[in-house]
Write a protein that holds these residues in place. Structure first.
Motif, PDB file in Angstrom:
ATOM      1  N   SER A   1       0.845  -1.188   0.000  1.00  0.00           N
ATOM      2  CA  SER A   1       0.000   0.000   0.000  1.00  0.00           C
ATOM      3  C   SER A   1       0.882   1.239   0.000  1.00  0.00           C
ATOM      4  N   CYS A   2       0.335   2.351  -0.467  1.00  0.00           N
ATOM      5  CA  CYS A   2       1.123   3.573  -0.549  1.00  0.00           C
ATOM      6  C   CYS A   2       0.195   4.779  -0.527  1.00  0.00           C
ATOM      7  N   THR A   3       0.777   5.931  -0.247  1.00  0.00           N
ATOM      8  CA  THR A   3       0.024   7.180  -0.293  1.00  0.00           C
ATOM      9  C   THR A   3       0.570   8.107  -1.371  1.00  0.00           C
TER      10      THR A   3
ATOM     11  N   ASP B   1       6.603   6.217  -1.670  1.00  0.00           N
ATOM     12  CA  ASP B   1       6.435   5.020  -0.847  1.00  0.00           C
ATOM     13  C   ASP B   1       6.818   3.749  -1.598  1.00  0.00           C
ATOM     14  N   CYS B   2       6.959   3.822  -2.915  1.00  0.00           N
ATOM     15  CA  CYS B   2       7.154   2.626  -3.734  1.00  0.00           C
ATOM     16  C   CYS B   2       8.559   2.573  -4.333  1.00  0.00           C
TER      17      CYS B   2
ATOM     18  N   CYS C   1       2.940   5.042  -7.432  1.00  0.00           N
ATOM     19  CA  CYS C   1       1.822   4.732  -6.555  1.00  0.00           C
ATOM     20  C   CYS C   1       0.534   4.991  -7.313  1.00  0.00           C
TER      21      CYS C   1
ATOM     22  N   CYS D   1       1.322   0.067  -4.780  1.00  0.00           N
ATOM     23  CA  CYS D   1       2.523   0.233  -5.592  1.00  0.00           C
ATOM     24  C   CYS D   1       2.370  -0.530  -6.901  1.00  0.00           C
TER      25      CYS D   1
END
Length: 507
Positions: free
Chosen positions: A121-123, A127-128, A133, A138
């Motif tokens: 999961s990512c925002t 984050d990936c 994202c 991701c």
């Protein structure tokens, strides 16, 4: 002698130094020369200079921009490896979703849970590991070259050298993520060719893309082709999860009884899209020429058909069954075939997933208008693609020229059942094309001759040369949809001394 002739002679002198100005291509000569390069320090340097690899992860001795090593090479630290993974003294591939893992760093998504690479999961993009994202998860790496449409899932990568016929049954992107097999010799780098046809619902981009490369492994020399179609024409969504382009609400795609593709291209688009529609008649036709422009092979490639021997009960039957057949040439020259739906079902193992309501041969995985991958089926490729490996011997002494999509048939499609296409320039905003895999180091020609693959600074579908005296030039890759279907663009000529592997400046 003018500058063009001087450059041409420099390249020829390099090739003469390893015996390539004979009329016959010799893999043994290449392997011997590569071995000599290893003995001289294993750094990809030979009498002609420094070989180079692709900016997209080629299969030479090292990546041309980072100097990193491909999968399978000996390493002592992670920063030596293209994948940033050094495991037990060897560069390891970045694993796609669903592959076994012991550490988050081994996974393309950066998430290893219970020994399996999973969707993270990512925002936001930071984050990936892929820097991508999409809708809170991701997604795959955003890379130049190849087909730039959305819908490739988390695993898609543009074509790279070193993914031979033995990878035809793999999940999408598994081979490409690791940079391909190291022990490959690139004969002609990867090129991306674009095609368009009247009736395309998104005329600002191509209707179809071909990626092509010629390469040799220990036991075979072949042409590797991948054809991908615009998902606005046809996609791998069906059943209850068919995309909005299929008008699952009961409306029709057109009121024109002859269809948007013109006369003879079918009637109004069918409401909805079923898996049986894919099985019923979907196929594409490819025409392959030799370097003289003569047609050597023409065939239909089956998308997917019933097959008792496949894990999910369906797979592509290639050119030997279903809607596949050979029109010109021999079926024996087709070494392997893959399609995106066959990889989705059997290579990735998506037979009965929750995202498909329990049966992926009835409903495709749920997605949205952006083809965001599902957590249950992250590597599902929502685009229709066909992949073939052709024995280079099929093209005789002239060698391989170019591949053409003559038409594709999808019944139904979102824009008329049959789409006739012709070559067009690729969109300039599709980013840097790979320019092909490197041929440097022990795996290929560049380590011994200094003639390498595409690098940063060369235009799309051009490749890099470092000549014997250190001169560096970018040259067009032959048969890459140049105007008039020519082997090379204006001002360049096909070099016969290298059996047509290079375009060199005209005298």
């Amino acid at each position: 002698m003018n500058s063009g002739a001087t450059r041409r002679e420099e390249v020829r002198q390099v090739m003469r130094s390893i015996g390539l100005v004979t009329g016959v291509f010799s893999l043994a000569t290449l392997l011997w020369a590569a071995a000599c390069a290893d003995e001289e320090g294993n750094d990809g340097r030979g009498s002609g200079g420094t070989g180079s690899s692709s900016s997209s992860g080629g299969t030479g001795n090292s990546d041309s921009q980072s100097g990193r090593l491909p999968t399978g090479r000996a390493c002592s630290s992670a920063d030596q490896c293209f994948s940033d993974l050094c495991v037990d003294g060897e560069c390891a591939p970045v694993q796609a979703v669903g592959a076994a893992c012991t550490d988050n760093a081994q996974c393309s998504t950066g998430s290893c849970v219970s020994g399996v690479c999973t969707v993270a999961s990512c925002t936001d993009d930071s984050d990936c590991p892929s820097g991508n994202c999409a809708s809170g998860v991701c997604a795959g790496f955003i890379v130049g070259g190849g087909a730039q449409w959305i819908g490739g899932g988390s695993g898609y990568q543009p074509l790279v050298p070193g993914c031979g016929p033995e990878t035809a049954e793999d999940c999408t992107g598994n081979c490409e993520a690791g940079g391909g097999t190291e022990s490959v010799t690139v004969i002609r780098p990867v090129a991306t060719l674009c095609f368009a046809g009247e009736g395309d619902l998104t005329p600002e981009d191509p209707s179809a893309v071909i990626e092509q490369v010629i390469e040799a492994q220990v036991d075979s020399t072949y042409v590797h082709l991948r054809v991908t179609f615009d998902p606005s024409y046809v996609d791998n969504t069906y059943g209850e999860n068919a995309s909005a382009g299929w008008f699952p609400d009961g409306t029709e795609t057109t009121d024109d009884p002859e269809g948007p593709g013109g006369p003879g291209h079918g009637g109004p688009g069918k409401s909805g899209h079923t898996f049986n529609d894919l099985v019923g008649s979907d196929h594409t036709e490819l025409l392959l020429t030799d370097a003289t422009g003569a047609t050597v092979m023409e065939f239909h490639v089956d998308l997917v058909s019933e097959s008792d021997g496949s894990p999910c009960g369906y797979e592509t039957l290639g050119v030997n069954g279903g809607d596949g057949k050979v029109i010109t040439g021999s079926a024996d020259s087709v070494l392997a075939v893959a399609t995106s739906i066959s990889r989705n079902l059997n290579g990735c193992g998506y037979c009965a997933e929750d995202a498909c309501n329990g049966d992926c041969t009835v409903d495709s995985p749920a997605t949205d208008a952006a083809y965001t991958p599902s957590a249950d089926t992250p590597n599902w490729d929502y685009r229709q693609s066909y992949e073939v490996w052709i024995d280079l011997d099929a093209f005789g002494d002239a060698g391989f020229g170019q591949a053409y999509v003559t038409y594709t048939h999808a019944s139904p499609s979102m824009a008329g059942n049959t789409l006739d296409v012709e070559p067009v320039p690729c969109p300039p905003d599709w980013g840097e094309f790979s320019g092909g895999g490197g041929t440097g180091g022990s795996g290929g020609l560049g380590g011994a001759t200094g003639v390498g693959g595409g690098i940063e600074g060369c235009e799309p579908n051009w490749q890099y040369y470092q000549a014997s005296e250190g001169a560096e030039i970018c040259t067009p890759i032959p048969f890459s949809n140049w105007p008039g279907m020519a082997a090379c663009p204006d001002g360049w000529v096909l070099d016969q001394a290298s059996e047509g592997r290079y375009c060199l400046p005209a005298e």
